[in-house]
Write an enzyme that holds these catalytic residues in place. Structure first.
Site, mmCIF file in Angstrom:
data_model
loop_
_atom_site.group_PDB
_atom_site.id
_atom_site.type_symbol
_atom_site.label_atom_id
_atom_site.label_comp_id
_atom_site.label_asym_id
_atom_site.label_seq_id
_atom_site.Cartn_x
_atom_site.Cartn_y
_atom_site.Cartn_z
ATOM 1 N N HIS A 99 0.765 -1.212 -0.052
ATOM 2 C CA HIS A 99 0.123 0.011 -0.011
ATOM 3 C C HIS A 99 0.741 1.360 -0.130
ATOM 4 O O HIS A 99 0.025 2.313 -0.287
ATOM 5 C CB HIS A 99 -1.036 -0.095 0.986
ATOM 6 C CG HIS A 99 -2.014 -1.165 1.080
ATOM 7 N ND1 HIS A 99 -3.295 -0.989 1.456
ATOM 8 C CD2 HIS A 99 -2.173 -1.932 0.020
ATOM 9 C CE1 HIS A 99 -4.099 -1.808 1.264
ATOM 10 N NE2 HIS A 99 -3.509 -2.488 0.432
ATOM 11 N N SER B 69 -0.521 -1.184 -6.239
ATOM 12 C CA SER B 69 -0.390 -2.376 -7.006
ATOM 13 C C SER B 69 0.251 -2.015 -8.335
ATOM 14 O O SER B 69 0.176 -0.938 -8.570
ATOM 15 C CB SER B 69 -1.644 -2.931 -7.304
ATOM 16 O OG SER B 69 -2.477 -3.516 -6.481
ATOM 17 N N LYS C 157 -14.376 -7.911 -8.179
ATOM 18 C CA LYS C 157 -13.432 -8.683 -9.110
ATOM 19 C C LYS C 157 -12.927 -9.776 -8.274
ATOM 20 O O LYS C 157 -12.941 -10.843 -8.918
ATOM 21 C CB LYS C 157 -12.463 -7.909 -9.717
ATOM 22 C CG LYS C 157 -11.768 -8.497 -10.808
ATOM 23 C CD LYS C 157 -11.023 -7.518 -11.974
ATOM 24 C CE LYS C 157 -10.430 -8.284 -12.916
ATOM 25 N NZ LYS C 157 -9.856 -7.467 -14.002
ATOM 26 N N ASP C 158 -12.461 -9.624 -7.291
ATOM 27 C CA ASP C 158 -11.695 -10.484 -6.220
ATOM 28 C C ASP C 158 -13.054 -11.556 -5.802
ATOM 29 O O ASP C 158 -12.465 -12.733 -5.635
ATOM 30 C CB ASP C 158 -11.448 -9.778 -5.158
ATOM 31 C CG ASP C 158 -10.098 -9.183 -5.070
ATOM 32 O OD1 ASP C 158 -9.191 -9.386 -6.165
ATOM 33 O OD2 ASP C 158 -9.847 -8.226 -4.495
ATOM 34 N N GLU D 136 6.047 -33.827 -1.222
ATOM 35 C CA GLU D 136 4.693 -33.199 -1.794
ATOM 36 C C GLU D 136 5.140 -32.455 -3.041
ATOM 37 O O GLU D 136 6.072 -31.820 -3.300
ATOM 38 C CB GLU D 136 4.124 -32.120 -0.816
ATOM 39 C CG GLU D 136 3.455 -32.791 0.205
ATOM 40 C CD GLU D 136 2.207 -33.568 0.035
ATOM 41 O OE1 GLU D 136 1.995 -34.600 -0.508
ATOM 42 O OE2 GLU D 136 1.231 -32.851 0.575
#
Lengths: 408, 186
Positions: A213, A217, A241-242, A285
């Site tokens: 922040h 972004s 959108k998220d 894994e």
């Protein structure tokens, strides 16, 4: 003054004394986000969601788990068979771990492609690599807890990596084990640390977000927002959108949990741990396989361990290896080719890590390992100097407006 | 500024439009709440007794070996159960009083299936301690039954509360005679 923007008197009363609502409001409305983010910018939120799912299901599983070599395996089987909804909770925890890594790997490759690690976001990127390392440690210790064959031998092999350190290696391994082999003290401390680490991760995530922040972004074009015309508020535009991404994520997670719950695990881990017998073919894994391939590619014990860790640590110095001032691969035609070669290389390493360490697989692992380091240590610094980049648009709005004009 | 931009502008000209949008918003929140509740329920329900715990909810005991005047303690659902082979004197004294005078009025006959065999959950109804009086030499309280050392509750030879803070009699668990010799508790 800020308190006056809330109509609810209770909210106003609280906010005047404890300005949490102002802070939320600030993040929701006042935080400017570039308006051209694509769906690859969903994966930070998805990783956060995965962390929450892991912590919630993990706390619940810990209520039913027994960290003792004689009881761990059967307590997990009890969770699967007897505890109310235990099978669901454990399958969510198992599969969400894999999904966490899928999401984070996409998040990392997003950063690599769009140059999100470049100034002024170097610390943001490095904190991300720290989170990745912590995730790997947490996932490794979590995989030990069911105390199956893969748990036991995975723990043995990974802890033995430290025995490669000259002089003090053996002592360090004994210290990690709390004994002379992987045994009850090892299981107990792994459980304790597995419970602790997610909260450490959450702390670093907070720093990651604070760093994010600071400058906001990055975006697909990779140029800074020039002003309000280039940004929109986080809420409702990116929250909604998220939500689309979250819905897809949960849908796919549900498909895995309900239809393929063990697809990303190894069947040998449903055999109780036996310190007297190693399974014929042990693999970590899937999310560790690329690094495992690098480890096995080197015919020297210490060298393999060092190279494996170097594969992660090279990411820390990435902002200083790639010195090209252009962030986004959209304007770097040569970089884009090498990006996809690196991507294929990582997939290949993952594939090779799951194959037996013999014959052609060893040769291919070595080629892929060399390419991995070549990419970061040689190609990126050279590209920064020699690549001719495409002209950057003047602003985030410009390419959109230009296209609109062209169509008209 | 962003604050005003971000909230959907309500159409002043067409109030029906507002109603439809509100309906969609409310329906979405309601659906989300249902989904959240469906997710939360398994996470809470896992704390309830598991299937293996429920499977251990009954205990079989051979009571033929208990001599007259003797008592044994067995475990049922993780709690002590007192099984006492009462003497004729103890039975007489349990029946001697008028049950309506008791704090928790109950006839002795209502608390036993066979008068000589008294089966009780050995947990004080006050705050859950285990009363004394099972072993020879232990304090049995003023009514010669059981005495809870934690806060001084006295139980009589039928396990009924006679003195002290406990509100109710010692609980009689459900049990059946599988044969003359064996009972199943639970």
């Amino acid at each position: 003054m800020s308190a006056e923007k809330f109509s609810n008197p209770v909210v106003r009363w609280i906010d005047h004394r404890l300005p949490v609502f102002s802070m939320l409001d600030h993040e929701k409305y006042d935080y400017p986000v570039p308006k051209n983010l694509n769906y690859f910018w969903n994966f930070g939120v998805l990783a956060g969601l995965a962390l929450v799912i892991m912590i919630v299901t993990g706390i619940v599983l810990a209520m039913n788990y027994t960290a003792h070599v004689d009881h761990a395996f059967s307590s997990v089987e009890r969770i699967m068979r007897d505890v109310n909804h235990g099978w669901l909770i454990r399958y969510i925890h198992m599969n969400a771990a894999s999904f966490f890594f899928i999401v984070v790997y996409i998040h990392i490759f997003r950063g690599l492609y769009y140059g999100s690690y470049k100034a002024p976001r170097e610390l943001l990127w490095m904190l991300g690599v720290v989170i990745f390392l912590l995730m790997m440690a947490t996932a490794f210790m979590g995989y030990v807890l069911p105390w199956g064959q893969m748990s036991f031998w995975g723990a043995t092999v990974i802890t033995n990596l430290f025995s490669a350190i000259p002089l003090v290696g053996e002592s360090i391994v004994t210290f990690l084990w709390g004994g002379f082999s992987v045994d009850n003290p090892t299981l107990n401390r792994f459980f304790s640390l597995h419970y602790l680490m997610p909260f450490v991760i959450a702390g670093v995530v907070v720093l990651h977000i604070v760093a994010l922040h600071r400058f906001g972004s990055n975006n697909p074009i990779g140029i800074d927002a020039k002003g309000p015309q280039d940004t929109i508020s986080f809420h409702p535009y990116y929250t909604i959108k998220d939500m689309v991404g979250i819905a897809m994520f949960l849908l796919l997670l549900a498909v895995a949990v309900f239809f393929f719950p063990n697809a990303m695990g190894h069947p040998d881990n449903y055999i109780p741990a036996n310190p007297m017998q190693t399974p014929a073919h042990i693999v970590p894994e899937w999310y560790f396989l690329p690094f495992y391939a690098i480890l096995r590619a080197v015919p020297d014990k210490l060298g393999g361990v060092l190279l494996m860790f170097a594969a992660i640590f090279v990411l820390f110095i990435l902002p200083w290896l790639d010195r090209s001032p252009v962030r986004s691969a959209r304007f770097r035609p040569v970089f884009r080719i090498f990006f996809w070669l690196l991507f294929i290389d990582c997939i290949a390493l993952g594939y090779l890590g799951g194959k037996p360490a013999e014959g052609v697989y060893v040769v291919l692992s070595r080629i892929a390992t060399v390419w991995y380091f070549l990419h970061f240590l040689l190609i990126l610094p050279l590209l920064s100097v020699f690549e001719t980049t495409r002209p950057l648009p003047k602003s985030i709005s410009e390419p959109v407006l230009a296209t609109a004009k062209g169509v008209a | 500024m962003a604050n005003t931009n971000s909230k959907p502008a309500k159409s002043a000209t067409d109030p029906r439009e507002v109603g439809r949008r509100d309906f969609i918003v409310v329906a979405t929140y309601a659906m989300g709440a249902v989904g959240a509740a469906a997710v939360v329920w398994p996470l809470i329900d896992q704390m309830n007794p598991a299937a293996d715990t429920l499977a251990l909810a009954s205990t079989e005991v051979d009571v033929s070996k208990i001599a007259e005047g003797q008592a044994i303690t067995v475990t049922w659902r993780g709690k002590p159960v007192f099984i006492r082979h009462r003497t004729a004197d103890e039975i007489t004294r349990a029946n001697a009083i008028d049950s309506s005078e008791l704090r928790d009025p109950q006839e002795d006959e209502a608390r036993v299936q066979k008068p000589e065999l008294l089966v009780l959950v050995g947990v004080c109804t006050h705050l859950g301690c285990v009363p004394l009086g099972q072993k020879t030499g232990e304090v049995k309280g003023e009514y010669d039954g059981w005495f809870c050392p934690c806060h001084g509750s006295h139980y009589d030879t039928s396990g009924r509360i006679r003195k002290g803070p406990a509100p109710t009699n010692l609980e009689v668990p459900p049990y059946t005679f599988l044969s003359d010799a064996v009972i199943r508790i639970g």
